[in-house]
Write a protein that holds these residues in place. Structure first.
Motif, PDB file in Angstrom:
ATOM      1  N   VAL A 670     -23.282  66.495 -76.321  1.00 34.52           N
ATOM      2  CA  VAL A 670     -23.057  67.921 -76.089  1.00 34.52           C
ATOM      3  C   VAL A 670     -22.262  68.146 -74.809  1.00 34.52           C
ATOM      4  CG1 VAL A 670     -24.148  70.176 -75.790  1.00 34.52           C
ATOM      5  CG2 VAL A 670     -25.208  68.452 -77.277  1.00 34.52           C
ATOM      6  N   ALA A 671     -21.160  68.876 -74.932  1.00 37.91           N
ATOM      7  CA  ALA A 671     -20.432  69.398 -73.777  1.00 37.91           C
ATOM      8  C   ALA A 671     -20.750  70.879 -73.691  1.00 37.91           C
ATOM      9  CB  ALA A 671     -18.936  69.180 -73.924  1.00 37.91           C
ATOM     10  N   MET A 672     -21.187  71.328 -72.520  1.00 33.23           N
ATOM     11  CA  MET A 672     -21.574  72.726 -72.334  1.00 33.23           C
ATOM     12  C   MET A 672     -20.672  73.353 -71.290  1.00 33.23           C
ATOM     13  SD  MET A 672     -23.732  75.304 -72.849  1.00 33.23           S
ATOM     14  CE  MET A 672     -23.931  76.887 -72.034  1.00 33.23           C
ATOM     15  N   THR A 673     -20.044  74.464 -71.633  1.00 34.18           N
ATOM     16  CA  THR A 673     -19.172  75.150 -70.682  1.00 34.18           C
ATOM     17  C   THR A 673     -19.827  76.439 -70.223  1.00 34.18           C
ATOM     18  OG1 THR A 673     -17.949  76.610 -72.184  1.00 34.18           O
ATOM     19  CG2 THR A 673     -17.259  74.314 -72.091  1.00 34.18           C
ATOM     20  N   GLY A 674     -19.464  76.877 -69.032  1.00 34.67           N
ATOM     21  CA  GLY A 674     -19.995  78.135 -68.550  1.00 34.67           C
ATOM     22  C   GLY A 674     -19.476  78.470 -67.167  1.00 34.67           C
ATOM     23  N   ASP A 675     -19.676  79.729 -66.779  1.00 37.17           N
ATOM     24  CA  ASP A 675     -19.210  80.166 -65.463  1.00 37.17           C
ATOM     25  C   ASP A 675     -20.292  80.862 -64.659  1.00 37.17           C
ATOM     26  OD1 ASP A 675     -19.411  82.393 -67.027  1.00 37.17           O
ATOM     27  OD2 ASP A 675     -17.458  83.223 -66.531  1.00 37.17           O
ATOM     28  N   GLY A 676     -21.333  81.355 -65.308  1.00 38.84           N
ATOM     29  CA  GLY A 676     -22.350  82.120 -64.613  1.00 38.84           C
ATOM     30  C   GLY A 676     -23.500  81.268 -64.111  1.00 38.84           C
ATOM     31  N   VAL A 677     -24.281  81.845 -63.201  1.00 41.89           N
ATOM     32  CA  VAL A 677     -25.477  81.177 -62.715  1.00 41.89           C
ATOM     33  C   VAL A 677     -26.397  80.832 -63.877  1.00 41.89           C
ATOM     34  CG1 VAL A 677     -27.462  81.408 -61.180  1.00 41.89           C
ATOM     35  CG2 VAL A 677     -25.296  82.435 -60.544  1.00 41.89           C
ATOM     36  N   SER A 685     -28.124  69.784 -68.031  1.00 41.23           N
ATOM     37  CA  SER A 685     -28.834  69.050 -69.081  1.00 41.23           C
ATOM     38  C   SER A 685     -27.890  68.446 -70.108  1.00 41.23           C
ATOM     39  CB  SER A 685     -29.825  69.982 -69.785  1.00 41.23           C
ATOM     40  OG  SER A 685     -30.512  69.315 -70.822  1.00 41.23           O
ATOM     41  N   ALA A 686     -26.744  69.093 -70.331  1.00 36.58           N
ATOM     42  CA  ALA A 686     -25.797  68.606 -71.338  1.00 36.58           C
ATOM     43  C   ALA A 686     -25.263  67.228 -70.957  1.00 36.58           C
ATOM     44  CB  ALA A 686     -24.651  69.598 -71.494  1.00 36.58           C
ATOM     45  N   ASP A 687     -24.737  66.526 -71.961  1.00 38.36           N
ATOM     46  CA  ASP A 687     -24.129  65.223 -71.675  1.00 38.36           C
ATOM     47  C   ASP A 687     -22.984  65.369 -70.698  1.00 38.36           C
ATOM     48  OD1 ASP A 687     -25.546  63.304 -73.623  1.00 38.36           O
ATOM     49  OD2 ASP A 687     -24.992  64.981 -74.906  1.00 38.36           O
ATOM     50  N   ILE A 688     -22.242  66.466 -70.822  1.00 35.11           N
ATOM     51  CA  ILE A 688     -21.238  66.780 -69.805  1.00 35.11           C
ATOM     52  C   ILE A 688     -21.160  68.291 -69.646  1.00 35.11           C
ATOM     53  CG2 ILE A 688     -19.370  66.620 -71.498  1.00 35.11           C
ATOM     54  CD1 ILE A 688     -17.610  65.711 -69.081  1.00 35.11           C
ATOM     55  N   GLY A 689     -21.425  68.755 -68.430  1.00 34.40           N
ATOM     56  CA  GLY A 689     -21.338  70.173 -68.134  1.00 34.40           C
ATOM     57  C   GLY A 689     -19.964  70.508 -67.596  1.00 34.40           C
ATOM     58  N   VAL A 690     -19.346  71.535 -68.172  1.00 31.25           N
ATOM     59  CA  VAL A 690     -17.988  71.927 -67.791  1.00 31.25           C
ATOM     60  C   VAL A 690     -18.055  73.317 -67.155  1.00 31.25           C
ATOM     61  CG1 VAL A 690     -15.631  72.272 -68.584  1.00 31.25           C
ATOM     62  CG2 VAL A 690     -17.093  70.601 -69.739  1.00 31.25           C
ATOM     63  N   ALA A 691     -17.827  73.384 -65.854  1.00 31.79           N
ATOM     64  CA  ALA A 691     -17.910  74.648 -65.126  1.00 31.79           C
ATOM     65  C   ALA A 691     -16.522  75.246 -64.940  1.00 31.79           C
ATOM     66  CB  ALA A 691     -18.571  74.430 -63.764  1.00 31.79           C
ATOM     67  N   MET A 692     -16.481  76.569 -64.849  1.00 32.26           N
ATOM     68  CA  MET A 692     -15.227  77.263 -64.619  1.00 32.26           C
ATOM     69  C   MET A 692     -14.919  77.280 -63.114  1.00 32.26           C
ATOM     70  SD  MET A 692     -14.338  78.081 -67.691  1.00 32.26           S
ATOM     71  CE  MET A 692     -15.241  76.649 -68.306  1.00 32.26           C
ATOM     72  N   GLY A 693     -13.679  76.972 -62.765  1.00 31.21           N
ATOM     73  CA  GLY A 693     -13.313  76.879 -61.359  1.00 31.21           C
ATOM     74  C   GLY A 693     -12.895  78.197 -60.744  1.00 31.21           C
ATOM     75  N   THR A 695     -13.554  81.691 -62.163  1.00 28.17           N
ATOM     76  CA  THR A 695     -14.584  82.719 -62.267  1.00 28.17           C
ATOM     77  C   THR A 695     -15.983  82.155 -62.108  1.00 28.17           C
ATOM     78  OG1 THR A 695     -14.662  82.457 -64.681  1.00 28.17           O
ATOM     79  CG2 THR A 695     -13.152  84.102 -63.793  1.00 28.17           C
ATOM     80  N   GLY A 696     -16.128  80.852 -62.110  1.00 29.23           N
ATOM     81  CA  GLY A 696     -17.451  80.252 -62.026  1.00 29.23           C
ATOM     82  C   GLY A 696     -18.095  80.415 -60.663  1.00 29.23           C
ATOM     83  N   THR A 697     -19.417  80.462 -60.656  1.00 31.84           N
ATOM     84  CA  THR A 697     -20.160  80.516 -59.405  1.00 31.84           C
ATOM     85  C   THR A 697     -20.296  79.108 -58.825  1.00 31.84           C
ATOM     86  OG1 THR A 697     -22.275  80.218 -60.525  1.00 31.84           O
ATOM     87  CG2 THR A 697     -21.487  82.480 -60.253  1.00 31.84           C
ATOM     88  N   GLU A 698     -20.612  79.051 -57.527  1.00 34.89           N
ATOM     89  CA  GLU A 698     -20.759  77.753 -56.876  1.00 34.89           C
ATOM     90  C   GLU A 698     -21.937  76.973 -57.443  1.00 34.89           C
ATOM     91  OE1 GLU A 698     -18.771  76.275 -54.884  1.00 34.89           O
ATOM     92  OE2 GLU A 698     -17.367  77.929 -54.749  1.00 34.89           O
ATOM     93  N   VAL A 699     -22.999  77.682 -57.847  1.00 37.82           N
ATOM     94  CA  VAL A 699     -24.141  77.006 -58.442  1.00 37.82           C
ATOM     95  C   VAL A 699     -23.721  76.300 -59.729  1.00 37.82           C
ATOM     96  CG1 VAL A 699     -26.394  77.363 -59.534  1.00 37.82           C
ATOM     97  CG2 VAL A 699     -25.836  78.550 -57.409  1.00 37.82           C
ATOM     98  N   THR A 700     -22.900  76.964 -60.535  1.00 36.29           N
ATOM     99  CA  THR A 700     -22.429  76.370 -61.773  1.00 36.29           C
ATOM    100  C   THR A 700     -21.532  75.162 -61.500  1.00 36.29           C
ATOM    101  OG1 THR A 700     -22.395  78.623 -62.630  1.00 36.29           O
ATOM    102  CG2 THR A 700     -21.418  76.926 -64.010  1.00 36.29           C
ATOM    103  N   ARG A 701     -20.641  75.293 -60.522  1.00 36.32           N
ATOM    104  CA  ARG A 701     -19.766  74.176 -60.189  1.00 36.32           C
ATOM    105  C   ARG A 701     -20.559  72.974 -59.704  1.00 36.32           C
ATOM    106  NH1 ARG A 701     -16.147  78.128 -56.613  1.00 36.32           N
ATOM    107  NH2 ARG A 701     -15.321  79.420 -58.276  1.00 36.32           N
ATOM    108  N   GLN A 702     -21.643  73.242 -59.005  1.00 36.58           N
ATOM    109  CA  GLN A 702     -22.478  72.153 -58.514  1.00 36.58           C
ATOM    110  C   GLN A 702     -23.158  71.438 -59.675  1.00 36.58           C
ATOM    111  OE1 GLN A 702     -22.572  71.168 -55.464  1.00 36.58           O
ATOM    112  NE2 GLN A 702     -24.283  69.742 -55.423  1.00 36.58           N
ATOM    113  N   ALA A 703     -23.587  72.208 -60.681  1.00 37.66           N
ATOM    114  CA  ALA A 703     -24.317  71.630 -61.805  1.00 37.66           C
ATOM    115  C   ALA A 703     -23.406  70.894 -62.766  1.00 37.66           C
ATOM    116  CB  ALA A 703     -25.061  72.734 -62.562  1.00 37.66           C
ATOM    117  N   GLY A 704     -22.164  71.310 -62.890  1.00 37.76           N
ATOM    118  CA  GLY A 704     -21.264  70.718 -63.869  1.00 37.76           C
ATOM    119  C   GLY A 704     -20.781  69.335 -63.468  1.00 37.76           C
ATOM    120  N   ALA A 705     -20.481  68.533 -64.471  1.00 34.13           N
ATOM    121  CA  ALA A 705     -19.878  67.217 -64.222  1.00 34.13           C
ATOM    122  C   ALA A 705     -18.365  67.317 -64.163  1.00 34.13           C
ATOM    123  CB  ALA A 705     -20.292  66.240 -65.324  1.00 34.13           C
ATOM    124  N   MET A 706     -17.824  68.417 -64.703  1.00 34.29           N
ATOM    125  CA  MET A 706     -16.389  68.633 -64.686  1.00 34.29           C
ATOM    126  C   MET A 706     -16.118  70.112 -64.437  1.00 34.29           C
ATOM    127  SD  MET A 706     -13.577  67.619 -67.604  1.00 34.29           S
ATOM    128  CE  MET A 706     -13.532  69.146 -68.518  1.00 34.29           C
TER     129      MET A 706
END
Length: 952
Positions: A670-677, A685-693, A695-706
């Protein structure tokens, strides 16, 4: 009512409680707030209003983490054994094998740590989600304080542009709207009110609450703080994030398994060879036993592809750099390959699949309807009638549309401006911004409006009225037919409310009575657009006889009662947060690659389905599952819904996390994308978390692997392609390394067992071996790294996105690859031992050379065979002769061949590696024997291709 958790400054469900009771329970006053002393005491009791951050990991721990890989541990054991054997020999010279392996291990660890540091620099540190300062009332005085000092019971003062510093119960609002997309996924700003709610509601529907980290887009208000720091909604998500374990990637699991398997194999091989040599040799001195031990160690080292960790890290690092060039920042090297294995992409809607820029796309008036092309805040796009004609020529429809767009832009508090880089930015409510953009799409309309009128008063929007009015006066006084100078009332708002205040409708330039038929037509148009998930707003006007000076001093209630009546209906607009233009193609590409795309959003189900249908995620007629529906399901129901549903709406962070877990339980990557807290726990939790650079929040960027630097869903698909290419290259160099090492192992083992048959026995040596330990180590050093690295940057094949994603049960080294490894290894061993037999007397083929020359020939054949194998290994099915476009591989092979010539002919290297010079004829024989690896593998591939074709 206070929580039954030992804290007297928190409430259970304050959105269900009257505001006076909320203030009383929190010990606060709705006029004076807390006293400064009480605020200081509560700050000491509750702690600062900030999220707990993990302490930084020291470098030494990062280095140790890089050494936990089973394959690296195996190499460290090999280093220890090699040093032990070197000491047993008398510690003469330098333990070359141990030094080389140690250097590779250290370089691999340093490379991994350096890449992590580089990713952290690109992402920056975790920033606080709270606003830096907040406006509060303390002791009856309004003051600005650091947001970290806000405490439960504080009376917040909220204004347009503010970031809400903590969770708070609203006690006073004036046209207050709050953008909550980062927390709930709701694409539209939420209108707020103060009345208690009737019953249990989802987070996004708590309209009398303001949440920490959200932004005020319109109006003002006051609120009593109910929760701060980790007790707030963002803190709960942060806690959920901390409790979410990050699973190793499929590649990490696979390489760990290979390491364990090789560890067992190495021990078995070394023991078998040493025991065999002991049984067939007449050992007489301690030196003889040391020689046998060193042979066992060398063979064990030969069986381990010590270049694998370093090559793997370098190849992944190269992939990271490629992805960075495509606006994808990868924080962990192993995550690069994981994307290539993704079988599901769970995507947030707002800002990921959509532009997060509300766009006016349709206008319906008395004379017809038009559509507006273009998306986002850039005022580019045609305004076309339903029959495709442009409105530039004028006519009744154009006059009506102009009245709607100009009216909606006049009753407006947003500001749209062009940035120096050519982009457009909006300040204020996104829906207001949609009118400003649309107005600019009709040439000259904005300029004409600004030249014609100016605002002299306004009736603000409130959630109770659902209307906003602007009172416009002529820039130059205009006298009507009766001689009066009048202002114009321009009103926009909810169509059903606004229509009830209209008595006429605009047809061309004239106002005609709004009869039942016309009223029904308007309501039908509104219903149709609502069914298309468009947000609808009506626009109406009224020309009055009031002079501008008479209006300025009137308050809002009088203006509403006197002026927002007997209006002329102009038309209704449809607004939507449009899909990203490239997202549909990206979704289609993902589906062609066998990847399922799922939308998970906090937005309304109807809106989510509209976007999902437009993008091709679901067909027409599909349904969405909501958070309330999911809550009513048992575990079996959850699993069934997740398997069959591709749109989830009005969901909470817990729902998102559980959806990801359910997909993983079905064996999906599972790849999970998102921008919000609200996306952060699921991303982790996803195999790879994809955060938005962007509009994404810093918490999301911290959690994402990409992190996507451009917030572009299409970049994910490009990254998947890159990941698949990297995985294909990993299989190539694994096939190469393992088959080459198998050739070394079989050459030594069979050479020892068949020494008498080959003519090796009886040459005055107590320990009879086909290759010396130093020669084995040289082969590993020469052939394991350079060609493998070159294969790691092999160009992608055209069909890389035409194959389905690999299953979790599919091994990187599957049964077919093991067959390749054993086959190639056996061929290498046969041709190498044949080189010995050809040159030695007494074997199957009579020769007349000495054992040193025979060993040199076998040594050279094995090196050259591995270089030929580098071309074989690029594909398990396709011919090596059709895949020759890799200049790095050609360079690595040429360098290795040149170094082998030096080892055979340079005197001091001859002494070090036990070689003698070969004649031109002998070199030719070695070359022909080694090339058999290529030709025999080509024949095998022909057979395999024909067999696969016959199977269909």
């Amino acid at each position: 009512m206070p929580r039954d958790d030992g804290s007297k400054h928190r409430l259970l469900d304050p959105w269900l409680t009257d505001r006076d009771d909320v203030a009383a329970a929190l010990g606060s006053d709705l006029t004076t707030g807390l006293s400064p002393d009480e605020a200081a005491r509560r700050l000491a009791e509750h702690g600062p209003n900030e999220l707990r951050a993990d302490p930084p990991v020291p470098t030494w721990r990062r280095l140790l983490a890089q050494l936990r890989d089973p394959l690296v541990v195996l190499l460290l054991v090999a280093v220890a054994v090699s040093v032990g054997a070197w000491l047993a020999e008398g510690a003469e010279g330098v333990p070359v094998d141990a030094v080389v392996i140690a250097v590779i291990v250290v370089a691999n660890a340093v490379l991994g740590v350096a890449q992590e540091r580089k990713a952290e620099d690109a992402v920056a540190a975790l920033a606080r989600i709270s606003a830096p300062t907040a406006s509060v009332v303390r002791g009856g005085e309004q003051r600005r304080v650091p947001a970290r000092e806000v405490v439960p019971g504080d009376l917040l003062v909220l204004a347009e542009g503010d970031t809400v510093p903590a969770d708070a119960r609203l006690v006073q609002v004036s046209s207050l709207q709050v953008a909550e997309a980062a927390l709930t996924g709701e694409s539209e700003a939420v209108a707020k009110q103060t009345a208690p709610l009737a019953g249990p509601t989802a987070l996004g529907d708590r309209t009398n609450m303001a949440f920490g980290g959200t932004a005020v887009t319109r109006g003002s208000g006051r609120a009593v703080v109910t929760a701060t720091g980790m007790a707030a909604e963002t803190g709960k998500i942060a806690q959920l994030l901390a409790e979410t374990e990050q699973e190793p990637t499929p590649l990490q699991r696979e390489v760990s398994g290979v390491g364990r398997m090789l560890g067992i194999a190495v021990v078995v091989i070394a023991i078998v060879v040493v025991v065999t040599v002991l049984l067939i040799s007449d050992l007489q001195t301690a030196a003889d036993y040391v020689t046998v031990l060193l042979l066992g160690v060398s063979l064990a080292v030969a069986a381990v592809p010590e270049g694998l960790p370093a090559v793997l890290s370098v190849v992944l690092a190269v992939g990271v750099q490629r992805m960075a060039g495509r606006n994808a920042i990868v924080k962990r090297l192993a995550s690069v390959e994981t994307l290539g294995s993704a079988s599901v992409i769970c995507s947030d809607k707002t800002g990921t699949l959509t532009q997060n820029e509300m766009t006016l796309v349709r206008v319906v008036t008395a004379s017809g309807s038009v559509r507006l092309e273009g998306a986002g805040y850039a005022p580019v796009g045609a305004v076309l009638a339903d029959d495709g004609t442009d409105l530039a020529e004028g006519g009744a429809l154009r006059a009506e549309v102009a009245a709607v767009l100009a009216g909606g832009s006049a009753a407006n508090d947003a500001v749209l401006r062009a940035e120096p880089d050519g982009t457009w930015a909006l300040e204020g409510d996104p829906t207001d911004g949609a009118f400003l953009v649309a107005e600019r799409k009709l040439d000259g309309l904005r300029e004409a409006r600004l030249a014609r009128s100016r605002r002299v008063a306004a009736v603000p929007f409130t959630s109770e009225r659902k209307l906003m009015s602007s009172i416009e006066a002529p820039v130059e006084p205009v006298v009507d037919v009766e001689g009066a100078v009048g202002v114009t009332v321009v009103t926009k708002g909810a169509p059903d409310v606004l229509l009830g205040r209209c008595t006429q409708v605009l047809v061309g330039d004239d106002a005609v009575p709004l009869d039942d038929a016309r009223r029904a037509a308007v309501l039908a148009a509104v219903e149709e657009m609502s069914g298309q998930a468009l947000r609808t707003l009506g626009v109406a006007v009224r020309v009055t006889e009031l002079a501008p000076d008479a209006v300025v001093d009137l308050d809002g209630d009088v203006l509403e009662a006197e002026l927002e009546q007997e209006l002329v209906w102009c038309g209704v607009v449809g607004i939507i947060d449009p899909p990203r233009p490239e997202a549909r193609d990206a979704v289609a590409a993902a589906r062609r690659a066998g990847i399922r795309v799922i939308m998970i959003t906090g937005d309304h189900p109807r809106t989510a389905l509209r976007i999902a249908t437009d993008l091709g995620i679901v067909p027409d007629g599909a349904r969405a599952a909501t958070g309330l529906e999911l809550d009513a399901l048992d575990d079996d129901g959850w699993r069934e819904v997740v398997r069959t549903t591709s749109v989830f709406a009005r969901v909470s962070p817990e729902h998102k996390l559980r959806i990801v877990d359910a997909l993983q339980a079905d064996g999906l990557v599972v790849a999970m994308t998102g921008d919000g807290v609200n996306d952060a726990p699921a991303l982790k939790s996803a195999d790879i978390g994809v955060a938005m650079g962007v509009t994404g929040t810093e918490v999301t960027r911290q959690a994402g692997a990409m992190i996507l630097a451009d917030d572009n869903f299409a970049t994910i698909v490009a990254a998947v392609r890159e990941g698949r290419g990297i995985f294909a290259n990993i299989k190539k160099f694994l096939r190469y390394l393992l088959s080459s090492n198998m050739g070394e192992v079989l050459t030594v083992f069979l050479g020892v067992v068949l020494a008498g048959v080959l003519g090796l026995a009886g040459h005055g040596e107590v320990v009879v071996v086909p290759l010396l330990a130093t020669q084995i180590l040289w082969i590993n050093l020469l052939t394991d790294t350079g060609p493998a690295l070159a294969m790691g940057v092999d160009p992608q094949t055209e069909d890389v996105m035409a194959r389905p994603p690999r299953r979790l049960t599919e091994r990187v080294i599957d049964a077919r690859m093991w067959g390749d490894v054993l086959w190639i290894g056996a061929v290498m061993a046969v041709v190498s031992l044949l080189a010995i037999d050809i040159h030695l007397p007494g074997g199957l083929v009579e020769g007349d050379d000495g054992v040193d020359l025979a060993r040199t020939a076998a040594f050279t054949v094995l090196v050259l065979a591995q270089l030929f194998n580098a071309f074989n290994a690029r594909s398990g099915e396709h011919s090596a002769l059709t895949r020759t476009h890799n200049r790095w591989l050609w360079g690595a092979v040429a360098l290795a061949a040149g170094l082998q010539v030096a080892v055979v002919h340079v005197p001091f290297l001859q002494h070090a590696f036990g070689t003698v010079a070969l004649s031109a004829d002998q070199w030719l024989v070695c070359l022909v024997l080694a090339s058999a690896v290529l030709w025999l593998e080509e024949l095998r591939k022909v057979v395999l291709r024909r067999r696969d074709a016959a199977r269909g």
